[in-house]
Write a protein that holds these residues in place. Structure first.
Motif, PDB file in Angstrom:
ATOM      1  N   ASP A   1       0.832  -1.194   0.000  1.00  0.00           N
ATOM      2  CA  ASP A   1       0.000   0.000   0.000  1.00  0.00           C
ATOM      3  C   ASP A   1       0.867   1.245   0.000  1.00  0.00           C
ATOM      4  O   ASP A   1       1.504   1.559   1.000  1.00  0.00           O
ATOM      5  CB  ASP A   1      -0.913   0.003   1.234  1.00  0.00           C
ATOM      6  CG  ASP A   1      -2.005   1.041   1.100  1.00  0.00           C
ATOM      7  OD1 ASP A   1      -1.698   2.188   0.748  1.00  0.00           O
ATOM      8  OD2 ASP A   1      -3.172   0.683   1.336  1.00  0.00           O
TER       9      ASP A   1
ATOM     10  N   PHE B   1      -6.494   5.087   8.608  1.00  0.00           N
ATOM     11  CA  PHE B   1      -7.290   5.304   7.407  1.00  0.00           C
ATOM     12  C   PHE B   1      -8.708   4.794   7.581  1.00  0.00           C
ATOM     13  O   PHE B   1      -8.952   3.799   8.249  1.00  0.00           O
ATOM     14  CB  PHE B   1      -6.636   4.616   6.210  1.00  0.00           C
ATOM     15  CG  PHE B   1      -5.314   5.224   5.839  1.00  0.00           C
ATOM     16  CD1 PHE B   1      -5.248   6.290   4.970  1.00  0.00           C
ATOM     17  CD2 PHE B   1      -4.138   4.735   6.376  1.00  0.00           C
ATOM     18  CE1 PHE B   1      -4.046   6.859   4.636  1.00  0.00           C
ATOM     19  CE2 PHE B   1      -2.919   5.304   6.047  1.00  0.00           C
ATOM     20  CZ  PHE B   1      -2.872   6.366   5.175  1.00  0.00           C
TER      21      PHE B   1
ATOM     22  N   ILE C   1       0.168   4.513  -0.197  1.00  0.00           N
ATOM     23  CA  ILE C   1      -0.215   5.663   0.630  1.00  0.00           C
ATOM     24  C   ILE C   1       0.055   5.388   2.104  1.00  0.00           C
ATOM     25  O   ILE C   1       0.656   6.205   2.809  1.00  0.00           O
ATOM     26  CB  ILE C   1      -1.701   6.016   0.396  1.00  0.00           C
ATOM     27  CG1 ILE C   1      -1.846   6.588  -1.013  1.00  0.00           C
ATOM     28  CG2 ILE C   1      -2.183   7.024   1.420  1.00  0.00           C
ATOM     29  CD1 ILE C   1      -3.246   6.949  -1.396  1.00  0.00           C
ATOM     30  N   ALA C   2      -0.345   4.205   2.557  1.00  0.00           N
ATOM     31  CA  ALA C   2      -0.099   3.858   3.955  1.00  0.00           C
ATOM     32  C   ALA C   2       1.398   3.827   4.231  1.00  0.00           C
ATOM     33  O   ALA C   2       1.854   4.224   5.302  1.00  0.00           O
ATOM     34  CB  ALA C   2      -0.724   2.515   4.273  1.00  0.00           C
ATOM     35  N   CYS C   3       2.151   3.371   3.242  1.00  0.00           N
ATOM     36  CA  CYS C   3       3.598   3.276   3.393  1.00  0.00           C
ATOM     37  C   CYS C   3       4.209   4.640   3.640  1.00  0.00           C
ATOM     38  O   CYS C   3       5.039   4.825   4.529  1.00  0.00           O
ATOM     39  CB  CYS C   3       4.142   2.607   2.142  1.00  0.00           C
ATOM     40  SG  CYS C   3       5.837   2.918   1.760  1.00  0.00           S
ATOM     41  N   GLN C   4       3.744   5.650   2.899  1.00  0.00           N
ATOM     42  CA  GLN C   4       4.249   7.003   3.126  1.00  0.00           C
ATOM     43  C   GLN C   4       3.791   7.534   4.472  1.00  0.00           C
ATOM     44  O   GLN C   4       4.529   8.221   5.164  1.00  0.00           O
ATOM     45  CB  GLN C   4       3.756   7.931   2.023  1.00  0.00           C
ATOM     46  CG  GLN C   4       4.488   7.746   0.724  1.00  0.00           C
ATOM     47  CD  GLN C   4       3.906   8.656  -0.321  1.00  0.00           C
ATOM     48  OE1 GLN C   4       2.832   8.399  -0.848  1.00  0.00           O
ATOM     49  NE2 GLN C   4       4.592   9.729  -0.608  1.00  0.00           N
ATOM     50  N   ALA C   5       2.546   7.200   4.823  1.00  0.00           N
ATOM     51  CA  ALA C   5       2.019   7.673   6.102  1.00  0.00           C
ATOM     52  C   ALA C   5       2.784   7.074   7.276  1.00  0.00           C
ATOM     53  O   ALA C   5       2.697   7.562   8.391  1.00  0.00           O
ATOM     54  CB  ALA C   5       0.540   7.347   6.214  1.00  0.00           C
ATOM     55  N   MET C   6       3.531   5.989   7.031  1.00  0.00           N
ATOM     56  CA  MET C   6       4.343   5.399   8.095  1.00  0.00           C
ATOM     57  C   MET C   6       5.740   6.005   8.129  1.00  0.00           C
ATOM     58  O   MET C   6       6.628   5.521   8.804  1.00  0.00           O
ATOM     59  CB  MET C   6       4.461   3.883   7.876  1.00  0.00           C
ATOM     60  CG  MET C   6       3.189   3.128   8.148  1.00  0.00           C
ATOM     61  SD  MET C   6       2.686   3.265   9.859  1.00  0.00           S
ATOM     62  CE  MET C   6       1.301   4.340   9.700  1.00  0.00           C
ATOM     63  N   GLY C   7       5.948   7.044   7.346  1.00  0.00           N
ATOM     64  CA  GLY C   7       7.232   7.733   7.396  1.00  0.00           C
ATOM     65  C   GLY C   7       8.276   7.194   6.436  1.00  0.00           C
ATOM     66  O   GLY C   7       9.457   7.476   6.581  1.00  0.00           O
ATOM     67  N   ILE C   8       7.837   6.388   5.450  1.00  0.00           N
ATOM     68  CA  ILE C   8       8.804   5.835   4.503  1.00  0.00           C
ATOM     69  C   ILE C   8       8.905   6.765   3.289  1.00  0.00           C
ATOM     70  O   ILE C   8       7.896   7.167   2.724  1.00  0.00           O
ATOM     71  CB  ILE C   8       8.375   4.421   4.065  1.00  0.00           C
ATOM     72  CG1 ILE C   8       8.455   3.479   5.256  1.00  0.00           C
ATOM     73  CG2 ILE C   8       9.247   3.929   2.925  1.00  0.00           C
ATOM     74  CD1 ILE C   8       7.839   2.146   5.027  1.00  0.00           C
ATOM     75  N   ASP C   9      10.134   7.089   2.928  1.00  0.00           N
ATOM     76  CA  ASP C   9      10.368   7.941   1.770  1.00  0.00           C
ATOM     77  C   ASP C   9      10.178   7.101   0.511  1.00  0.00           C
ATOM     78  O   ASP C   9      10.985   6.225   0.204  1.00  0.00           O
ATOM     79  CB  ASP C   9      11.791   8.500   1.841  1.00  0.00           C
ATOM     80  CG  ASP C   9      12.022   9.544   0.780  1.00  0.00           C
ATOM     81  OD1 ASP C   9      11.296   9.546  -0.222  1.00  0.00           O
ATOM     82  OD2 ASP C   9      12.937  10.368   0.961  1.00  0.00           O
TER      83      ASP C   9
ATOM     84  N   ASN D   1       5.722  11.457   4.300  1.00  0.00           N
ATOM     85  CA  ASN D   1       6.673  10.793   5.194  1.00  0.00           C
ATOM     86  C   ASN D   1       7.367  11.783   6.127  1.00  0.00           C
ATOM     87  O   ASN D   1       7.691  11.455   7.261  1.00  0.00           O
ATOM     88  CB  ASN D   1       7.687   9.962   4.407  1.00  0.00           C
ATOM     89  CG  ASN D   1       8.413  10.766   3.358  1.00  0.00           C
ATOM     90  OD1 ASN D   1       7.789  11.450   2.550  1.00  0.00           O
ATOM     91  ND2 ASN D   1       9.714  10.704   3.369  1.00  0.00           N
TER      92      ASN D   1
ATOM     93  N   THR E   1       4.906  12.634   8.922  1.00  0.00           N
ATOM     94  CA  THR E   1       4.904  11.561   9.910  1.00  0.00           C
ATOM     95  C   THR E   1       6.112  11.683  10.828  1.00  0.00           C
ATOM     96  O   THR E   1       6.021  11.517  12.039  1.00  0.00           O
ATOM     97  CB  THR E   1       4.915  10.198   9.214  1.00  0.00           C
ATOM     98  OG1 THR E   1       3.837  10.155   8.296  1.00  0.00           O
ATOM     99  CG2 THR E   1       4.794   9.076  10.202  1.00  0.00           C
TER     100      THR E   1
ATOM    101  N   PHE F   1      -0.637  -3.491   5.667  1.00  0.00           N
ATOM    102  CA  PHE F   1       0.271  -4.180   4.743  1.00  0.00           C
ATOM    103  C   PHE F   1      -0.075  -5.658   4.807  1.00  0.00           C
ATOM    104  O   PHE F   1       0.384  -6.376   5.680  1.00  0.00           O
ATOM    105  CB  PHE F   1       1.717  -3.905   5.126  1.00  0.00           C
ATOM    106  CG  PHE F   1       2.017  -2.438   5.203  1.00  0.00           C
ATOM    107  CD1 PHE F   1       1.790  -1.619   4.101  1.00  0.00           C
ATOM    108  CD2 PHE F   1       2.484  -1.867   6.361  1.00  0.00           C
ATOM    109  CE1 PHE F   1       2.052  -0.269   4.158  1.00  0.00           C
ATOM    110  CE2 PHE F   1       2.742  -0.508   6.425  1.00  0.00           C
ATOM    111  CZ  PHE F   1       2.522   0.283   5.321  1.00  0.00           C
TER     112      PHE F   1
END
Lengths: 398, 262
Positions: free
Chosen positions: A277, B89, A279-287, B78, B81, B95
């Motif tokens: 995912d 969400f 969007i969720a991945c970015q929301a977790m702070g991943i660049d 990011n 965050t 994931f």
């Protein structure tokens, strides 16, 4: 469904196939005697054959559906259980290792050569597995990086006499740079769009190599690429093949080691998160950008190193070795083997490369068998030969 | 003391449509605030704007986790965050091919820094960091109350646990403000009650402030210190649950204007 219903369905299927294949299997125009031959017996074979195949097909589909309904807690396949059971897995690895070591001494040079090709594809498959299996970026131009590796060894050797052992890391590094160069403009793309752009990139590299005669010697290619040297010892032809075999075995083991480490690291988890995912991945702070570039770059690096080995093995390269078809084969090894699973990709690559070699006796049916295997796999085991199993962790209860 | 989140005069337009129209919202330290409004009022768009998924057309977003105020406009999700705003969400976005623990471990991404070489060589620093992530993720799972699913794939979890896992994952990023987008959607009354307890526990024990979007009025009224009501992208009311309950504008937005029907 009742038995008569099943039979009725299969009869319909076989009638349909008899009708479909009628023009090619039954009618034959004998041009010598100017008569039409009616081969009715063929029609009977097809009718009976398709009848049973359709019965079997529907039986398998039903079985698969039943399995899907079962509780999901115990859905490990036989292969996965072996991998997870240390008591079986470690001796199995040891045996395989022994087999790999004695292989070139037990079998002919021809066999060793085939094995080298297969292992090159294992490396390519494992590299592409980073891009597709872990990071979920559909790359259809992967062979371009393979070409970059091969040509960097060939050209640097031709102009500057660069030796194999320097070309190997350098080829990997150059491919990595190309990977990042490709990765940069496609950062925003995903799925189908990404696939098309990478496809185009692969073709661009091939076309440049084919047409820029001053640089790459065009379609006539580069001959006389030296095999890897062994501390100045002059190796016989068979000796140098065996030597190359051990080099590629070593590299494959290195690849497995590195990818295994990456997969269960902070970087690997970020890749899988990106695949699952965005969007969720970015929301977790991943660049997102960095993670994608890393996947492209590292994936390309293995292709580059495999390319150097390939150039050293064939001693001659030209653009014909780097067509879109190669990308497709590498993609198939990853998908067929099991996306994201190292053992899966290895078995996929070995199967797809070795099987056609040993099926040379049926060479005209090779592509049919190849296609049929892919279709059957995707219908019955869409996850590939061996699915990926995620690592679990131990805790001291607090 | 300055509010930890201050949105000033923010507008978000999609073409001619203003999904958010000069909205002002402030959240203070230790507060549980709710953002409510009818469907399509622009609540989730508001979340997307502050977390960097959308870039607001105009206006300012400031955060002030400590003494210093920072502007958030135009930063990537990011980075937002990393600055301490975490969100969940509305439509669950876990994931799915990773285990529950790994989902939470991902949340630790921005507070750790192992790179490619660290991963390959697995040096002491990387090992220590990995252990730290695993321990931290597990302790968060315990706090949220879903540690029994630790090795399950996220996709195999029951619905309520998936919602909780989203919160656990967001908590792993060490936020000062937690944005919850309809955390109780699809939950039964029992689950909603325990969610209520969980949110209070997070605020009291973990020292995070909370802004939630929710349609379950019972939950909103019992939980919130402060409620912001939006309709058609505009704020129509703000106040304590008591004030909101009796506000005529809010009743009009939710139930329709009597004079229109007459």
């Amino acid at each position: 469904m009742t038995a008569t219903g099943e039979i009725k369905k299969s009869v319909l299927v076989s009638l349909w196939f008899m009708f479909l294949t009628f023009p090619i299997m039954v009618i034959r125009v004998n041009t010598v005697q100017d008569v039409v031959e009616w081969r009715w017996l063929n029609m009977a074979y097809i009718g009976i054959g398709t009848f049973f195949i359709s019965m079997l097909w529907r039986y398998m589909i039903r079985r698969k559906e039943r399995e899907g309904k079962k509780e999901k807690t115990d859905n490990l396949s036989f292969a996965q259980k072996i991998i997870l059971d240390k008591k079986i897995f470690i001796p199995l690895v040891a045996l395989t290792g022994l087999f790999i070591i004695v292989f070139p001494h037990m079998f002919s040079m021809y066999q060793t050569n085939i094995m080298i090709s297969a292992l090159i594809y294992v490396m390519l498959g494992l590299g592409l597995n980073i891009v597709i299996g872990l990071a979920g970026l559909l790359d259809l131009g992967y062979v371009a990086f393979f070409a970059v590796g091969a040509y960097s060894y060939a050209l640097l050797n031709l102009h500057y006499g660069l030796v194999f052992w320097l070309a190997l890391p350098l080829g990997g590094f150059l491919a990595l740079i190309f990977g990042v160069i490709l990765g940069y403009p496609v950062l925003r793309l995903r799925g189908d769009y990404l696939a098309i752009v990478t496809l185009g990139f692969g073709e661009i590299i091939r076309l440049v190599l084919e047409n820029w005669n001053e640089f790459s010697f065009g379609p006539s290619g580069i001959p006389n690429i030296p095999k890897p040297p062994l501390f100045g010892v002059d190796l016989s032809l068979s000796g140098s093949i065996i030597y190359l075999y051990y080099i590629i075995v070593g590299l494959v083991i290195f690849t497995i080691f590195v990818i295994n480490r990456l997969e269960n690291s902070r970087i690997g988890r970020a890749w899988i998160a990106l695949k699952d995912d965005e969007i969720a991945c970015q929301a977790m702070g991943i660049d997102k950008a960095r993670t994608k570039l890393r996947a492209f770059g590292l994936g390309a690096m293995w292709a580059g190193m495999a390319g150097v080995i390939f150039a050293a093995k064939t001693t001659f390269i030209n653009p014909a070795s780097f067509t879109i078809w190669e990308s497709v084969i590498i993609l198939c090894t990853v998908v067929l083997g099991g996306m994201g699973s190292i053992t899966g990709v290895i078995s996929g690559a070995l199967l797809l490369i070795l099987l056609p070699e040993y099926l040379r006796a049926f060479s005209e049916f090779r592509m049919i068998i190849f296609g049929a295997v892919l279709v059957l796999m995707m219908v019955f085991r869409p996850g590939g030969i061996i699915n990926n199993v995620r690592k679990t962790y131990k805790f001291q209860k607090t | 003391m300055k509010p930890i989140l201050e949105v000033k005069n923010m507008t978000m337009a999609f073409g001619g449509l203003k999904a958010i129209d000069s909205l002002d919202i402030s959240i203070h330290q230790g507060e549980i605030a709710a953002l409510i409004g009818p469907n399509g009022a622009g609540k989730t768009t508001f979340f997307n704007c502050i977390t960097g998924i959308y870039k607001p057309t105009s206006g300012d977003i400031f955060i002030c986790p400590h003494e210093k105020q920072e502007r958030l406009n135009g930063l990537k999700p990011n980075i937002v965050t990393k600055k301490g705003l975490a969100r969940t969400f509305q439509n669950i976005r876990l994931f799915s091919s990773m285990t529950v623990l790994e989902n939470v471990m991902i949340g630790c991404h921005s507070i750790t820094k192992a790179g490619v070489l660290g991963a390959i060589f697995k040096n002491a620093a990387t090992k220590a960091e990995e252990n730290f992530i695993v321990e931290k993720a597990y302790s968060i799972l315990e706090k949220i109350g879903i540690e029994m699913y630790v090795d399950e794939l996220a996709t195999n979890l029951p619905y309520g646990a998936q919602r909780r896992l989203e919160i656990a994952r967001a908590m792993a990023t060490d936020p000062f403000l937690l944005l919850l987008d309809e955390p109780a959607a699809g939950m039964n009354p029992m689950e909603t009650k325990s969610l209520d307890d969980l949110i209070i526990k997070l605020r009291d024990e973990e020292n995070v402030s909370i802004l939630l979007i929710e349609h379950d009025m019972k939950l909103v009224m019992s939980l919130s210190d402060n409620i912001h009501v939006v309709d058609y992208g505009k704020k129509i009311a703000e106040g304590t649950p008591e004030q909101i309950k009796s506000n005529p504008d809010v009743i009009k937005a939710y139930l329709g204007d009597e004079s229109e029907d007459a």
